[in-house]
Scaffold this active site. Structure first.
Site: not given
Ligand code: ACM
Length: 265
Positions: A39, A110, A143, A170
């Protein structure tokens, strides 16, 4: 059989040319049919303002996609890579899909925005997309989409054989969740995560690395360490993902009973 893999990088925030050339240098160390990049691999993650997003975001004709296309064409490698996308006056946390001839097949934007991404990007409007890349049906989620099993399920129901998962994870348990996404959908998952630490404007994120490739039987084929930059490849038969039978009486897709899944949609 196809050779598929990931790049795990540790970009320097805002240094797009440096980050792109470093990621492509890592990619050039292997021979692969398909490679996934993290990402926001070209900019870094920790944007502090919409003004910064506006300065670093690119459209599909921009520097980053042009460099990726050139690499794809010169090495006959299909790519999926996360970047900050500009479309007119709007910004998305996107991933571009490029085939092995260097042709841009499209973007996924996203769907589920994490934390302050909500202040910086528009929620994705593409829906979950499956691209035909180098003879593989590749679905894309980014992510935090991992938190929603509906994302991977939607991609698998659309025929994805491989789910590409560009990430900046994370949470320490997040990479392991892709093992569940693989086995519950009978697909391969390629997690391409970043590593390192970003500290800017009093904020700090530490990234989980541990990019991996997992098969439909939940076997981890390769996995990077938490720290450092890596490129890894595994040989897979994507057609294995088309067979959802787990014994002579169970097929994990035919056994689904959506009429019992009240409240899901
Ligand atoms: C994230 O979605 N970059 C934690």
């Amino acid at each position: 059989m196809k050779r598929v893999g990931f790049v795990q990088n540790d970009p320097v925030f805002g240094e797009v040319e440096r980050n792109v050339s470093r990621a492509l240098e890592l990619a050039s160390r292997v021979e692969a049919d398909l490679l996934i990049f993290p990402e926001l691999f070209n900019t870094g993650y920790l944007f502090l303002s919409k003004e910064e997003v506006s300065r670093l975001a690119e459209d599909l004709g921009g520097y980053t996609v042009r460099q990726l296309s050139r690499f794809a064409r010169e090495t006959s490698t299909a790519l999926v890579a996360g970047f900050a996308e500009r479309e007119g006056g709007r910004f998305y946390n996107s991933a571009v899909a490029i085939d092995e001839d260097g042709e841009v097949k499209g973007v996924y934007r996203k769907t589920h925005l994490f934390f302050e991404e909500k202040l910086l990007f528009e929620p994705g409007n593409t829906g979950f997309r499956v691209f035909d890349l180098v003879g593989i049906k590749v679905g894309v989620m980014i992510c935090y989409d991992w938190r929603f099993p509906e994302a991977a399920r939607t991609l698998a129901l659309k025929g994805a054989q491989v789910i590409a998962h560009p990430s900046n994870l994370v949470l320490p348990f997040a990479p392991a969740v892709d093992l569940a996404r693989a086995v519950e959908n009978g697909v391969f998952v390629i997690l391409s995560d970043r590593s390192g630490v970003e500290e800017r404007g009093g904020k700090r994120f530490e990234y989980e690395g541990r990019s991996l490739i997992v098969d439909p039987g939940m076997n981890v084929l390769v996995q990077a360490p938490r720290e450092g930059e890596h490129v890894m490849v595994a040989e897979i038969d994507p057609n294995k993902a088309d067979n959802k039978k787990i014994n002579e009486l169970n097929d994990i897709f035919e056994d689904r009973r959506p009429e019992m899944y009240e409240g899901l949609c």
